[in-house]
Motif scaffolding. Sequence first.
Motif, mmCIF file in Angstrom:
data_model
loop_
_atom_site.group_PDB
_atom_site.id
_atom_site.type_symbol
_atom_site.label_atom_id
_atom_site.label_comp_id
_atom_site.label_asym_id
_atom_site.label_seq_id
_atom_site.Cartn_x
_atom_site.Cartn_y
_atom_site.Cartn_z
ATOM 1 N N ASP A 132 0.836 -1.191 0.000
ATOM 2 C CA ASP A 132 0.000 0.000 0.000
ATOM 3 C C ASP A 132 0.871 1.242 0.000
ATOM 4 O O ASP A 132 1.894 1.290 0.671
ATOM 5 N N THR A 170 1.160 -5.240 -7.663
ATOM 6 C CA THR A 170 0.038 -4.315 -7.501
ATOM 7 C C THR A 170 0.376 -3.282 -6.439
ATOM 8 O O THR A 170 0.883 -3.628 -5.372
ATOM 9 N N HIS A 173 -1.501 -0.368 -4.201
ATOM 10 C CA HIS A 173 -2.797 0.160 -3.767
ATOM 11 C C HIS A 173 -2.576 1.556 -3.203
ATOM 12 O O HIS A 173 -1.699 1.750 -2.358
ATOM 13 N N THR A 174 -3.369 2.531 -3.680
ATOM 14 C CA THR A 174 -3.359 3.880 -3.111
ATOM 15 C C THR A 174 -4.773 4.176 -2.621
ATOM 16 O O THR A 174 -5.712 3.450 -2.961
ATOM 17 N N THR A 226 -5.837 1.465 -7.685
ATOM 18 C CA THR A 226 -4.750 0.492 -7.734
ATOM 19 C C THR A 226 -4.081 0.508 -9.102
ATOM 20 O O THR A 226 -4.685 0.875 -10.105
ATOM 21 N N ARG A 286 -1.636 -2.175 -11.439
ATOM 22 C CA ARG A 286 -1.099 -3.536 -11.550
ATOM 23 C C ARG A 286 -0.182 -3.592 -12.763
ATOM 24 O O ARG A 286 -0.543 -3.171 -13.851
ATOM 25 N N ASP A 339 -10.730 4.655 -7.734
ATOM 26 C CA ASP A 339 -11.638 4.275 -6.654
ATOM 27 C C ASP A 339 -13.101 4.279 -7.079
ATOM 28 O O ASP A 339 -13.957 3.770 -6.367
#
Length: 87
Positions: free
Chosen positions: A1, A21, A23-24, A28, A30, A61
């Motif tokens: 993350d 991947t 995640h923010t 995300t 990838r 998001d």
Amino acid sequence: DLAHGELVADLERQRPGAGFTVHTPRGTVRAIGTRFVVTAAADQSWAAVRVQHGKVRATDDAGHVRDVERFGAWHLGAAPDVGDHRD
């Protein structure tokens, strides 16, 4: 993350089904065998991806998906212009 800050990844090609991947808070990213930069704002209002070679798949998001290819950039959320960064 990646809650905030910047991550630079330079990855070898991954086997099918594998990948990397990030995640923010705003989505995300990838990748499978590429070099890219992910930046996330400290206030979590935006994130951005810049691809230097290869291709990544980014999902914001809100569920919007975009494939970002070499020299491309995409903002996840309301972001400033990250421009076109060529090495």
